[in-house]
Each structure stands twice: as structure tokens, then as C-alpha cells.
Motif scaffolding. Sequence first.
Motif, short mmCIF file in Angstrom:
data_model
loop_
_atom_site.label_atom_id
_atom_site.label_comp_id
_atom_site.label_asym_id
_atom_site.label_seq_id
_atom_site.Cartn_x
_atom_site.Cartn_y
_atom_site.Cartn_z
N VAL A 206 -6.42 6.63 -3.43
CA VAL A 206 -6.54 5.18 -3.27
C VAL A 206 -7.31 4.86 -1.99
O VAL A 206 -6.99 5.37 -0.91
CB VAL A 206 -5.16 4.51 -3.21
CG1 VAL A 206 -5.28 3.02 -2.89
CG2 VAL A 206 -4.42 4.71 -4.53
N CYS B 79 -3.13 5.85 2.53
CA CYS B 79 -4.32 5.71 1.69
C CYS B 79 -5.28 6.87 1.98
O CYS B 79 -5.36 7.38 3.09
CB CYS B 79 -5.01 4.38 1.96
SG CYS B 79 -4.09 2.95 1.33
N LEU C 175 0.79 -1.23 0.00
CA LEU C 175 0.00 0.00 0.00
C LEU C 175 0.83 1.29 0.00
O LEU C 175 0.46 2.25 -0.69
CB LEU C 175 -0.96 0.00 1.18
CG LEU C 175 -2.13 -0.98 1.09
CD1 LEU C 175 -2.97 -0.93 2.38
CD2 LEU C 175 -3.01 -0.68 -0.12
N ALA D 37 -0.10 3.99 -2.81
CA ALA D 37 -0.69 5.25 -2.42
C ALA D 37 0.17 6.44 -2.83
O ALA D 37 -0.34 7.49 -3.23
CB ALA D 37 -0.93 5.27 -0.90
#
Length: 389
Positions: A93, A112, A82, A86
Motif C-alpha cells: 500500500v 505503508c 492506514l 496496510a
Amino acid sequence: MTSVDLGIPTVRKRPLAERRKSRKIMVGSVPVGGDAPVSVQSMTTTVTADVNATLQQIAELTAAGCQIVRVAVPSQDDADALPQIAAKSPIPVIADIHFQPKYVFAAIDAGCAAVRVNPGNIKKFDDRVGEIAKAASEAGVPIRIGVNAGSLDERLLRKYGTATPEALVESALWECSLFEEHGFTDLKISVKHHDPVVMIAAYRLLAERCDYPLHLGVTEAGPPFQGTIKSAVAFGALLAEGIGDTIRVSLSAPPVEEVKVGIAILEALNLRERGLEIVSCPSCGRAQVDVFTLAERVQAGLAGLPVPLRVAVMGCVVNGPGEAREADLGVASGNGKGQIFVEGKVIKTVPESQIVETLIEEALKLAERRGITVDPDDPGANGPEVVVS
């Protein structure tokens, strides 16, 4: 001749209902709710842990007009990916969390823009709401309470017998209340169902009972044709009533197709400036030209032109001239030739074989007059470009 009042309204475009007043939240740089335009979302189909593949698909979605993208986080490997995703994604996102609360914290730490949680199947969630609310609040990360008919809490299934509108709404509002107890109201809600009739009823009920922004969706809508029809019916009904702040079309198809359908639905409701719109007749025994082929060739020739145009492609003398006159650009075809209309006026008549190229030429001239420079060899060159490094 004496005029007679038939009592028929003369309004050309019936306005939609006044937009439901909802709170505004920020999903990264994209406002959702309040007076913000209805945004279009989609979800990647890649394994999130494959960073390059996921970013490539996000780039394709962005180029198609997607404004917010969701990625699935079912494993630790996905959670570990992630931060890169991101940081490099050109659009906000959202991390999609279904089973493990620890991934909610990972998504927040990764940067995020938002987190979606499914209250029906996330484990050990309720007793950690305070921690999640604190982390999300400190990071400025909103949370979507995403209720699905296919994963409704067992307690509610026992109470209602099935995923009724009331069950979906009760689930969503219960989870919201848990966050509200901790002073967290940066929330967005969805109550999705595969049946458009149930879905519409659920969102109407939810709209009456809260002022949170609503994410519209017909879950598991199906293959492209079926899913497009179900989504258009459901979204059209709700958006026409002023209900809905962001949408995701769920198709068994590449996600770019979801974005195209979502944008087309908003354009059809005048909730987004229209791009290319082809007005073409369904053809009949009066037609003196192959309307199907002609309309497809015109659409292909003008695809990607970065200027909103309504183009009429008509095949007979009954409705043809009138429709062509009302469009920005049009042709009324018959007897092997076509009358070319530009902004309501006939400018020339050309042989049938020259109709498509003439319409493209006139479209480029219109674009230039409206201040848009277009490469005539590549009308779509001015479209969005996304580069992933």
C-alpha cells in the motif's frame, strides 16, 4: 527461379530497446527498477477511512493482477485508517499525500510500503524534508516524487508559462535534490501530464538526467476508450525505448479496468507473459461467418483459463488457415463449418454451431498437456483468490 535479396529483414519479433538502467527500490515485497519486471499499479476510489470498502476494492484489484495499490490520504480520518489497511492488504500500500506533511509521518508509522508526495501542492514541505528523510530511512520506506501538470509549483508556472516537459522535470529533480542533501535516495519519480506527447517528452528528458526508477502515467487520461488509447500510445512509446519501471493507467472507470489495460499493454509489448490473446480478423466481404460474434463467444468461453494461449478466430480462406496455423489454437471458418487447428495442425472440421465448444475443449486439453489442471465446468477457478477478513 532466381532468388532476389530485397533487403527486407526477416526478424519475426523486433526486440525492444535495452532497458534503461535505474536504481532498484523495494515497495514492500515488490521490486521496482533495476532488472525487476515492470509492475502494474492502481489506486482505490473508496474513502480510505472506510476500511472495509477500501480493503474490498484492494482485494478486487489484487484478483485482477494489480501488484501495488495507492490510497488517498486527504484527512486525519484517512490517516487513522492506514494501519488496518496496510496490515490487511494482500499487496503493498502506498499512501498518497497532497497537502499535509504530517500525514507522511502517519503513513510511515502505519506500515505503508511507500509514500507519494506531490511537491506542487504539499504545504510546508521543503523545511521538513530532513525529518521525513530520517523517518523514511529508518523505516525502509521509499518515497515517490509525483509531479502532476495540474498541480505544478507556481514558481515553475511563472518561469515556463505552462506545464512544459522541462518544468515537470525541473520540479521533480529539485525535490529529489532536497532529499539527496540528507543522504536519502530511496526515491521513485513520476512526471505526469494529460497530453501523451508532453508526457513522453518529459519522461525522455527525465530518463537522461537521473537514474531513479520511473513511474509512468498519463494523468487524467479520460473515459475508458480515450484513456486506454492515450495510455497505450504513451506507455508503448516509452517502454519500447526501455523507459519505465512501473505503470498506472488513469481511467474514469472502476480501478480494476485500469489494471486490465495496464496488463494488456505489457503483454502486447512482450514485457509480461501473455494470457489469452484472440487473433481475429476485422471481417470483410470475404467472410462467411459472423466473426464479431464468434470471437466474442470464444473470448468469453476461454476467459480466466490459467494458461497463456494465442487463439485465432478467422472468417475466410485468405488469411484464415495461415493465422490459425501460427496460433496455439485456431479456427478457419467458412461455408457453415470450421477447420480446427491445434499447434499448427488441422485436427478436425466441425459445423459452425460447434466451433466455440470445440475450441474450449481443445484449450482444456492443451492446458492439461502443459501441466495445468483446470476444472472444465469453471475454467477460471484456478485464478487468483483474495479473502479479506
